[in-house]
Design an enzyme around this catalytic site. Sequence first.
Site, PDB file in Angstrom:
ATOM      1  CB  ILE A 104      28.340  75.444  27.633  1.00 41.71           C
ATOM      2  CG1 ILE A 104      29.725  74.936  28.056  1.00 41.71           C
ATOM      3  CG2 ILE A 104      28.106  76.842  28.175  1.00 41.71           C
ATOM      4  CD1 ILE A 104      30.894  75.671  27.398  1.00 41.71           C
ATOM      5  CB  SER A 124      37.820  79.456  23.546  1.00 35.83           C
ATOM      6  OG  SER A 124      38.863  78.889  24.287  1.00 35.83           O
ATOM      7  CB  THR A 132      42.001  78.731  23.231  1.00 31.75           C
ATOM      8  OG1 THR A 132      43.165  78.080  22.781  1.00 31.75           O
ATOM      9  CG2 THR A 132      41.063  78.927  22.077  1.00 31.75           C
ATOM     10  CE1 TYR A 169      36.935  74.813  19.962  1.00 37.18           C
ATOM     11  CE2 TYR A 169      38.766  75.499  21.356  1.00 37.18           C
ATOM     12  CZ  TYR A 169      37.408  75.403  21.126  1.00 37.18           C
ATOM     13  OH  TYR A 169      36.524  75.917  22.052  1.00 37.18           O
ATOM     14  CE  LYS A 224      34.916  77.929  19.664  1.00 33.62           C
ATOM     15  NZ  LYS A 224      33.471  77.889  19.420  1.00 33.62           N
TER      16      LYS A 224
HETATM   17  P1  NAD Z   1      29.538  70.235  23.430  1.00 34.88           P
HETATM   18  O1  NAD Z   1      30.223  69.387  22.439  1.00 34.88           O
HETATM   19  O2  NAD Z   1      29.008  69.583  24.665  1.00 34.88           O
HETATM   20  O3  NAD Z   1      28.323  71.011  22.744  1.00 34.88           O
HETATM   21  C1  NAD Z   1      28.355  71.409  21.397  1.00 34.88           C
HETATM   22  C2  NAD Z   1      27.055  70.969  20.771  1.00 34.88           C
HETATM   23  O4  NAD Z   1      27.033  71.388  19.413  1.00 34.88           O
HETATM   24  C3  NAD Z   1      26.864  69.452  20.772  1.00 34.88           C
HETATM   25  O5  NAD Z   1      25.597  69.146  21.308  1.00 34.88           O
HETATM   26  C4  NAD Z   1      26.964  69.070  19.297  1.00 34.88           C
HETATM   27  O6  NAD Z   1      26.144  67.956  19.007  1.00 34.88           O
HETATM   28  C5  NAD Z   1      26.520  70.336  18.606  1.00 34.88           C
HETATM   29  N1  NAD Z   1      27.030  70.554  17.249  1.00 34.88           N
HETATM   30  C6  NAD Z   1      28.320  70.551  16.818  1.00 34.88           C
HETATM   31  N2  NAD Z   1      28.372  70.834  15.512  1.00 34.88           N
HETATM   32  C7  NAD Z   1      27.084  71.049  15.098  1.00 34.88           C
HETATM   33  C8  NAD Z   1      26.504  71.405  13.866  1.00 34.88           C
HETATM   34  N3  NAD Z   1      27.218  71.587  12.756  1.00 34.88           N
HETATM   35  N4  NAD Z   1      25.159  71.550  13.819  1.00 34.88           N
HETATM   36  C9  NAD Z   1      24.399  71.375  14.933  1.00 34.88           C
HETATM   37  N5  NAD Z   1      24.896  71.027  16.117  1.00 34.88           N
HETATM   38  C10 NAD Z   1      26.239  70.880  16.211  1.00 34.88           C
HETATM   39  O7  NAD Z   1      30.524  71.442  23.805  1.00 34.88           O
HETATM   40  P2  NAD Z   1      30.421  72.551  24.948  1.00 34.88           P
HETATM   41  O8  NAD Z   1      31.497  72.299  25.929  1.00 34.88           O
HETATM   42  O9  NAD Z   1      29.032  72.684  25.408  1.00 34.88           O
HETATM   43  O10 NAD Z   1      30.866  73.823  24.100  1.00 34.88           O
HETATM   44  C11 NAD Z   1      29.937  74.704  23.519  1.00 34.88           C
HETATM   45  C12 NAD Z   1      30.671  75.804  22.775  1.00 34.88           C
HETATM   46  O11 NAD Z   1      31.545  76.471  23.681  1.00 34.88           O
HETATM   47  C13 NAD Z   1      31.552  75.273  21.629  1.00 34.88           C
HETATM   48  O12 NAD Z   1      31.485  76.189  20.567  1.00 34.88           O
HETATM   49  C14 NAD Z   1      32.936  75.260  22.247  1.00 34.88           C
HETATM   50  O13 NAD Z   1      33.936  75.405  21.288  1.00 34.88           O
HETATM   51  C15 NAD Z   1      32.872  76.485  23.157  1.00 34.88           C
HETATM   52  N6  NAD Z   1      33.833  76.431  24.269  1.00 34.88           N
HETATM   53  C16 NAD Z   1      33.845  75.347  25.100  1.00 34.88           C
HETATM   54  C17 NAD Z   1      34.785  75.282  26.134  1.00 34.88           C
HETATM   55  C18 NAD Z   1      34.850  74.087  27.043  1.00 34.88           C
HETATM   56  O14 NAD Z   1      35.886  73.898  27.702  1.00 34.88           O
HETATM   57  N7  NAD Z   1      33.809  73.261  27.158  1.00 34.88           N
HETATM   58  C19 NAD Z   1      35.705  76.336  26.321  1.00 34.88           C
HETATM   59  C20 NAD Z   1      35.640  77.427  25.468  1.00 34.88           C
HETATM   60  C21 NAD Z   1      34.700  77.464  24.435  1.00 34.88           C
HETATM   61  N1  UFG Z   2      45.761  68.438  32.801  1.00 35.04           N
HETATM   62  C1  UFG Z   2      46.453  67.412  33.432  1.00 35.04           C
HETATM   63  N2  UFG Z   2      46.046  66.130  33.198  1.00 35.04           N
HETATM   64  C2  UFG Z   2      44.986  65.827  32.392  1.00 35.04           C
HETATM   65  C3  UFG Z   2      44.289  66.885  31.758  1.00 35.04           C
HETATM   66  C4  UFG Z   2      44.717  68.190  31.983  1.00 35.04           C
HETATM   67  O1  UFG Z   2      47.410  67.642  34.155  1.00 35.04           O
HETATM   68  O2  UFG Z   2      44.673  64.635  32.211  1.00 35.04           O
HETATM   69  C5  UFG Z   2      46.181  69.840  33.067  1.00 35.04           C
HETATM   70  C6  UFG Z   2      46.620  70.597  31.840  1.00 35.04           C
HETATM   71  O3  UFG Z   2      47.991  70.393  31.604  1.00 35.04           O
HETATM   72  C7  UFG Z   2      46.272  72.039  32.232  1.00 35.04           C
HETATM   73  C8  UFG Z   2      45.035  71.879  33.105  1.00 35.04           C
HETATM   74  O4  UFG Z   2      45.054  70.531  33.557  1.00 35.04           O
HETATM   75  O5  UFG Z   2      47.299  72.575  33.000  1.00 35.04           O
HETATM   76  C9  UFG Z   2      43.720  72.133  32.365  1.00 35.04           C
HETATM   77  O6  UFG Z   2      43.691  71.338  31.187  1.00 35.04           O
HETATM   78  P1  UFG Z   2      42.342  71.123  30.350  1.00 35.04           P
HETATM   79  O7  UFG Z   2      42.651  70.178  29.261  1.00 35.04           O
HETATM   80  O8  UFG Z   2      41.228  70.775  31.272  1.00 35.04           O
HETATM   81  O9  UFG Z   2      42.018  72.592  29.807  1.00 35.04           O
HETATM   82  P2  UFG Z   2      42.864  73.573  28.892  1.00 35.04           P
HETATM   83  O10 UFG Z   2      43.082  74.817  29.687  1.00 35.04           O
HETATM   84  O11 UFG Z   2      44.047  72.922  28.312  1.00 35.04           O
HETATM   85  O12 UFG Z   2      41.852  73.874  27.689  1.00 35.04           O
HETATM   86  C10 UFG Z   2      40.468  74.136  27.905  1.00 35.04           C
HETATM   87  C11 UFG Z   2      39.670  73.663  26.696  1.00 35.04           C
HETATM   88  C12 UFG Z   2      39.972  74.515  25.497  1.00 35.04           C
HETATM   89  C13 UFG Z   2      39.727  75.954  25.823  1.00 35.04           C
HETATM   90  C14 UFG Z   2      40.523  76.380  27.034  1.00 35.04           C
HETATM   91  C15 UFG Z   2      40.115  77.775  27.426  1.00 35.04           C
HETATM   92  O13 UFG Z   2      39.977  72.303  26.406  1.00 35.04           O
HETATM   93  O14 UFG Z   2      39.099  74.169  24.464  1.00 35.04           O
HETATM   94  O15 UFG Z   2      40.251  75.490  28.139  1.00 35.04           O
HETATM   95  O16 UFG Z   2      40.865  78.268  28.432  1.00 35.04           O
HETATM   96  F1  UFG Z   2      40.099  76.712  24.786  1.00 35.04           F
END
Ligand code: NAD
Ligand code: UFG
Length: 331
Positions: free
Chosen positions: A12, A124, A126, A148, A152
């Site tokens: 992101i 998130s 979550t 996790y 948050k």
């Molecule tokens: P990502 O893992 O691709 O990016 C996170 C980045 O942070 C990575 O580049 C990693 O190297 C870096 N990082 C981790 N710990 C560090 C530290 N101590 N110092 C410096 N760098 C560090 O994840 P993302 O999907 O881009 O998520 C970004 C943020 O959004 C995270 O905080 C994640 O929890 C939050 N978030 C993600 C999702 C999702 O589904 N992707 C959903 C809700 C919230």
């Molecule tokens: N799912 C499957 N098969 C898979 C993976 C997922 O059926 O192999 C289903 C899950 O059961 C769920 C949906 O697809 O119903 C989405 O699952 P994801 O794992 O893609 O996403 P989640 O909603 O479980 O969780 C994600 C992130 C969390 C974040 C949350 C926020 O992983 O970190 O979205 O809404 F907190």
Amino acid sequence: MKILVTGGAGYIGSHTCIALLEAGHSVIIADNLCNSRRDTIDKIINIAENEVTFLEIDVTEEQAVDVIFNNYKVDGVIHFAGLKAVGESVDIPLTYYYNNIVSTMILAKACQKYGVNRFVFSSSATVYGDNIVPFVETMDLLPTTNPYGETKAMSERILTDIANANPEFSVALLRYFNPVGAHESGLIGEAPNGIPNNLMPYVTKVAKGKLEKLRVFGNDYPTVDGTGVRDYIHVLDLAEGHVAALDNLKEGAHVYNLGTGQGTSVLELVKAFEEANSIKVPYEIVDRRPGDIASCYADASKAKRELGWTAKHDIITMCRDAWSFEKNYED
Ligand code: NAD
Ligand code: UFG
């Protein structure tokens, strides 16, 4: 503004850096590359046709963070850096609590020391737990089922308390729903290590032939077709949401859902992917995944009202862009 983007090499963060540069901001990325690759920085520079400063730094190290604020005139912080694998957080909770919470505290401390009053935090959906959909910012949060999620909720609380005690400190707590898709160039996207946990990266690996078939976790939920419903949001829309949040920061801590407001079931997503890319995704129905909830989607009206932001991309575009990235990506 000069924005410190922690975790800017990640999924992101990298898309947000491009959006920030395109909006005329300058960017300093602090990332320890624990879940990302250095070549993403070059891709950001190529796509945005702009320079960024990259610092390979662990933001849980207070001295290293202090050096950043001392050397650069930072106007605001977007804090993405964090560990995000829900299952892993159950196995190594201390690593998650330490990384995700200590980083937030150290950055907030540096902001106080150097008089930086703009802070945007990656939270998130979550944190809502198993609430009634659609999720609204005013809802009481329910306990999450994993460390996790707790990191948050706690980080939100810490930043809110700091903002309450220091009214000039402006914080946006952004609750993301399910980010998917990739930059339309196909150059950057989501590239998890090993077997993906999340649905879209799993689907793209199946489409590529790297995994045999998708396992659909449960078809007996109280949803449209029995499979889990989520609010998938294109990562480019999410990136724009950060620019909007930064531009509209106001005193105190304010929570915003960043989602589309639309729920999509697992089987609907599979169908959209097949349609968008003319490719079959074999699947089988298996048991529910522990900890999953039936439905999760946003009431996205507050972000529209207060930030002037809404998600624009539909599920077909999300599937198309996720696939363009995966097709070109070398593991
Ligand atoms: P990502 O893992 O691709 O990016 C996170 C980045 O942070 C990575 O580049 C990693 O190297 C870096 N990082 C981790 N710990 C560090 C530290 N101590 N110092 C410096 N760098 C560090 O994840 P993302 O999907 O881009 O998520 C970004 C943020 O959004 C995270 O905080 C994640 O929890 C939050 N978030 C993600 C999702 C999702 O589904 N992707 C959903 C809700 C919230
Ligand atoms: N799912 C499957 N098969 C898979 C993976 C997922 O059926 O192999 C289903 C899950 O059961 C769920 C949906 O697809 O119903 C989405 O699952 P994801 O794992 O893609 O996403 P989640 O909603 O479980 O969780 C994600 C992130 C969390 C974040 C949350 C926020 O992983 O970190 O979205 O809404 F907190």
